[in-house]
Design an enzyme around this catalytic site. Structure first.
Site, PDB file in Angstrom:
ATOM      1  CD  GLU B  76      -1.816  -2.451   1.485  1.00 55.67           C
ATOM      2  OE1 GLU B  76      -0.537  -2.524   1.778  1.00 55.67           O
ATOM      3  OE2 GLU B  76      -2.659  -3.324   1.612  1.00 55.67           O
ATOM      4  CG  PHE B 138      -9.369  -9.566  11.460  1.00 58.82           C
ATOM      5  CD1 PHE B 138      -8.040 -10.020  11.964  1.00 58.82           C
ATOM      6  CD2 PHE B 138      -9.867  -9.568  10.171  1.00 58.82           C
ATOM      7  CE1 PHE B 138      -7.011 -10.378  10.909  1.00 58.82           C
ATOM      8  CE2 PHE B 138      -8.835 -10.115   9.226  1.00 58.82           C
ATOM      9  CZ  PHE B 138      -7.523 -10.678   9.564  1.00 58.82           C
ATOM     10  CD  GLN B 139      -7.187  -7.332   7.625  1.00 61.85           C
ATOM     11  OE1 GLN B 139      -7.969  -6.887   7.052  1.00 61.85           O
ATOM     12  NE2 GLN B 139      -5.886  -8.062   7.386  1.00 61.85           N
ATOM     13  CE  LYS B 188     -17.113  -6.429   4.705  1.00 63.16           C
ATOM     14  NZ  LYS B 188     -16.456  -7.698   5.090  1.00 63.16           N
ATOM     15  CG  MET B 503      23.092  11.546   1.453  1.00 64.25           C
ATOM     16  SD  MET B 503      24.386  12.622   0.949  1.00 64.25           S
ATOM     17  CE  MET B 503      23.198  13.432  -0.393  1.00 64.25           C
TER      18      MET B 503
END
Lengths: 199, 600
Positions: B76, B138-139, B188, B503
């Site tokens: 993501e 959940f999640q 949802k 760097m």
């Protein structure tokens, strides 16, 4: 240096977090924060007192305005205003020691709002120094303070200023002499003001 | 893979029109999921970058009904960077989609990247059902809480009837004023519920300009006065020049008053690099003449930039003799780092349009003494003259950048990662057009280049797009090679491979007694890695191979990876050590590793 801001914000969940988070991110400590309803439906009024460098006022106000839920910000600063705080103080007092507390309450123009066999509750309103004065005297008298609850400072500018005027004033520039706005309180504008704000 | 026909014009005034899906402009009953896409379609979105999952599945189920292309990312973070690259390349709002919990938290680095560089993106995340919000379902994660400090604004939507209004407001917030990322978290059950949908009726209230904007005539006149009287003025051009599309006005100002223009990293391309008045990049890795000019100037005209610590050096000694004019859209930036004499707080293009009528062309018989002085100072600098370099067999990153610039005629969109190669690109690739350099400036996000370039290529399919990344940063998001392959993107990828986190190694060399702790880097064979993805690849070890390899990549349809194996311990010069004054730079040394034209 202490800065005092009045912020009118949308009355929605999470808005307080957004405002508080801004100060956290700027690493500025909030000294006191009071929130309640304003004269407008759906708009809350916050008075925020914070400790920041003397030049920080502009940036704090500008950053507050960047929050989508913030409608108006007023950096009260040195402008003519009324500041008040309310405190409830519970002290241990038996029938023998009550009279001393009553005397103090009288002098400080406070009130007794609860009286129990072994304690009394004092309600006091005023500027911070007055409240701190009472607390100090109570301590020095040996009256044991059991609890203190303070609201923090809330402020309102004196005179004709309303939030609507503030907004109009912001547009041309931010350095307008504030006194002019405070002083030009002629009767006609009184009426206008009341209409505008729907009072 | 979404292959629907795309309408390239992103418009906000679709209200009342009927679009391809026939769902915009008619009040119909839709599910929250359908409303997400219908609203995006109404806002002119034709592509989103995302990754499905449980809490966003209802939305994905409804996607097939809408003419919106979905690019499946591999992580993501890539989705957020793609939306970011899409927005920077096109000037439109980029959109990414993720599920709740880990899907949402993976977006955070990409959102912060967009925030620090003021890029307008809208992130849509699924959330657990409103009935279980706050129960550690959940999640479930509090993504609006997590992203609060790195978004311009964010929303939780728990009812289908709020979907359209909220997404439309998110678009307005993202692109108005100083742009930035906005996140919309949709539960949802809000996706599954049905409600009345009316795109036009869901229009947000007009954007209220920041109340502290201030461009009244007194300030304009004061600024014009300073500009007229300046003997040694310098324009500092920032990202705002691109954001406000003020390139033409800026050029008029510079040419009319004969003022040299220095750019910030994100401002490159806002003023043509090939213009005689262009100085190039200022700041930590700016060329000596640029920083000296700023230090010696008597007037700085800062246009859409924020005096970041990477461009000012230590503030106490910054441009001590200069008056400062700051033209900036964000009032919170005024006097934040540098105290200014005149502030024009508002849109840069509008401010310059208001300012220009007050400036009569400078009477120039030939160039001003100031411009000549700067021009002369260029010769004193130990500039590594790439064109005259002997080919000693060493391959330097500077060669690669220079030759890439030549081969692409300076016209490609170059998307850089973060580190040495990013600075070399900024020094040696001359950008003449706005939005042709896309890079993470403020946050300095390694792993940005590949996904952002995918977004840029999808935004501008007809433009040549090059990824320029180091071997370290490339591996942070290398999984997106698979996305480029799946989308069959004609994307060219140059890996500047020196076997170090370069760097950081450079800082260790200069400031930590060459203690190369944890910077040597073992990488996979990038050519084989490309081949494993079905992508063509080539390794380049010598200068002579550079141009042929670039030409091959340009000719090849589809992604192409070039692994440039460059000198391992080369450093970026000049360099201003952190905490030093802008003119106290570490100059290019007589390091045998670093060739100069004099080495012949």
């Amino acid at each position: 240096m202490l800065h005092t801001f009045v912020a009118l914000v949308e009355d929605k969940p999470g808005v307080l977090t957004r405002v508080a988070s801004l100060f956290r991110r700027l690493n500025i400590n909030i000294v006191s924060l009071t929130v309640g309803h304003s004269e407008r439906v759906g708009v809350s009024r916050m008075t925020i007192v914070c400790d920041a460098s003397p030049t920080a006022g502009h940036r704090i106000a500008a950053s507050l305005y960047k929050l989508e839920n913030v409608l108006e910000v007023d950096d009260v600063g040195q402008l003519s205003h009324v500041a008040r705080e309310l405190a409830l103080i519970k002290v241990a007092a038996t029938p023998k020691t009550r009279s001393m507390v009553f005397e103090l309450v009288e002098v400080f123009r406070a009130r007794i709002v609860d009286l129990a066999p072994e304690s009394m509750m004092i309600e006091i309103t005023g500027v911070e120094s007055k409240i701190e004065g009472l607390i100090q005297v109570l301590n020095e008298n040996g009256d044991r303070i059991l609890e203190i609850s303070r609201t923090g400072r809330m402020v309102m500018r004196r005179g004709q200023h309303t939030s609507r005027v503030l907004e109009a004033m912001r547009v041309p520039g931010i350095e307008l002499p504030e006194d002019k706005i405070v002083d030009d309180g002629a009767a006609p504008s009184d009426v206008l003001m009341a209409e505008e704000t729907g009072l | 893979m979404g292959t629907a026909k795309k309408n390239p014009s992103q418009s906000t005034s679709h209200a009342g029109n009927t679009t391809a899906s026939g769902r915009v402009g008619n009040a119909t009953r839709l599910t929250g999921s359908e409303m997400i896409w219908a609203t995006l379609e109404g806002e002119g979105v034709d592509v989103v970058f995302g990754y499905p999952g449980g809490a966003i599945l209802p939305a994905y189920d409804a996607l097939r009904k809408f003419p919106i292309r979905h690019v499946l990312v591999r992580h993501e973070q890539g989705a957020a960077h793609m939306a970011d690259g899409y927005a920077r390349a096109s000037g439109r709002v980029g959109v990414c989609v993720a599920t709740s919990g880990p899907g949402a938290t993976n977006l955070v680095t990409g959102i912060a990247t967009a925030m620090l560089d003021s890029v307008p993106i809208v992130c849509i995340t699924g959330q657990v059902s409103s009935k279980v919000l706050g129960t550690d379902a959940f999640q479930e994660v509090d993504i609006t809480g997590i992203t609060l400090p790195v978004t311009k604004h964010n929303y939780v939507v728990t009812r289908a009837e709020d979907v359209a209004r909220t997404i439309r407001e998110a678009f307005l917030v993202a692109k108005s004023g100083r742009p930035g990322p906005v996140l919309v978290d949709i539960t949802k059950d809000a996706q599954q519920a049905t409600a009345e949908f009316d795109f036009a009726a869901a229009a947000p209230k007009p954007h209220r300009p920041h109340p502290m904007l201030k461009t009244e005539s007194a300030s304009i006149l004061a600024a014009a006065e300073l500009i007229r009287n300046a003997k040694k003025p310098v324009i500092l051009a920032g990202h705002g020049v691109l954001q406000s599309r003020a390139g033409a006005e800026l050029r008029t100002l510079a040419e009319r008053m004969r003022i040299p223009v220095a750019s910030t990293l994100l401002g490159l391309g806002g003023f043509p690099a090939s213009h005689p008045l262009s100085l190039g990049m200022m700041g930590m890795h700016g060329e000596a003449w640029v920083n000296h000019a700023i230090q010696q100037s008597d007037l700085l005209i800062a246009c859409g930039m924020r005096f970041d610590d990477r461009v000012t050096g230590t503030l106490a000694t910054y441009a001590p003799d200069a008056k400062k004019i700051h033209i900036e859209v964000d009032p919170a930036e005024i006097n934040k780092n540098v105290k200014v004499d005149v502030a024009l707080i508002g849109d840069l293009k509008e401010a310059l349009e208001a300012l220009l009528p007050h400036l009569a062309p400078r009477d120039t018989k030939g160039e001003s003494a100031w411009v000549k002085e700067i021009e002369a100072s260029k010769g004193e600098c130990a500039v590594r003259d790439i064109r005259n370099l002997p080919d000693s067999g060493h391959l330097y990153a500077a060669h690669v950048m220079h030759d890439l610039w030549k081969a692409t005629e300076g016209k490609a969109i170059v998307v850089t990662d973060v580190g040495q190669h990013q600075m070399w690109e900024a020094q040696y690739y001359k950008h003449d057009e706005p939005r042709t350099l896309i890079t993470s400036g403020g946050l300095g996000t390694m792993g940005f280049a590949l996904p952002a370039a995918i977004g840029a290529k999808i935004a501008c399919p007809d433009k040549e797009v090059w990824v320029v990344a180091g071997d370290g940063g490339f591996q942070m998001t290398a999984a997106e090679l698979a996305t480029a392959a799946q989308e069959e993107l004609d994307l060219n990828i140059a890996i500047v491979n020196n076997g170090y986190l370069g760097m950081v190694r450079q800082w260790q060399e200069f400031f930590y007694e060459k203690n190369y702790q944890s910077t040597p880097l073992l990488s996979p064979d990038f050519v084989k890695l490309a081949e494993a993805h079905g992508i063509r690849g080539k390794a380049v070890k010598t200068r002579a191979e550079v141009l042929p390899a670039v030409a091959e990549a340009q000719k090849h349809k589809g992604p192409f990876v070039i692994n440039f194996l460059v000198e391992r311990e080369d450093s970026v010069y000049p360099m201003i050590p952190a905490g030093s004054a802008l003119h106290e730079m570490i100059r290019r040394p007589n390091n045998p590793l670093v060739e100069t034209a004099h080495d012949k």
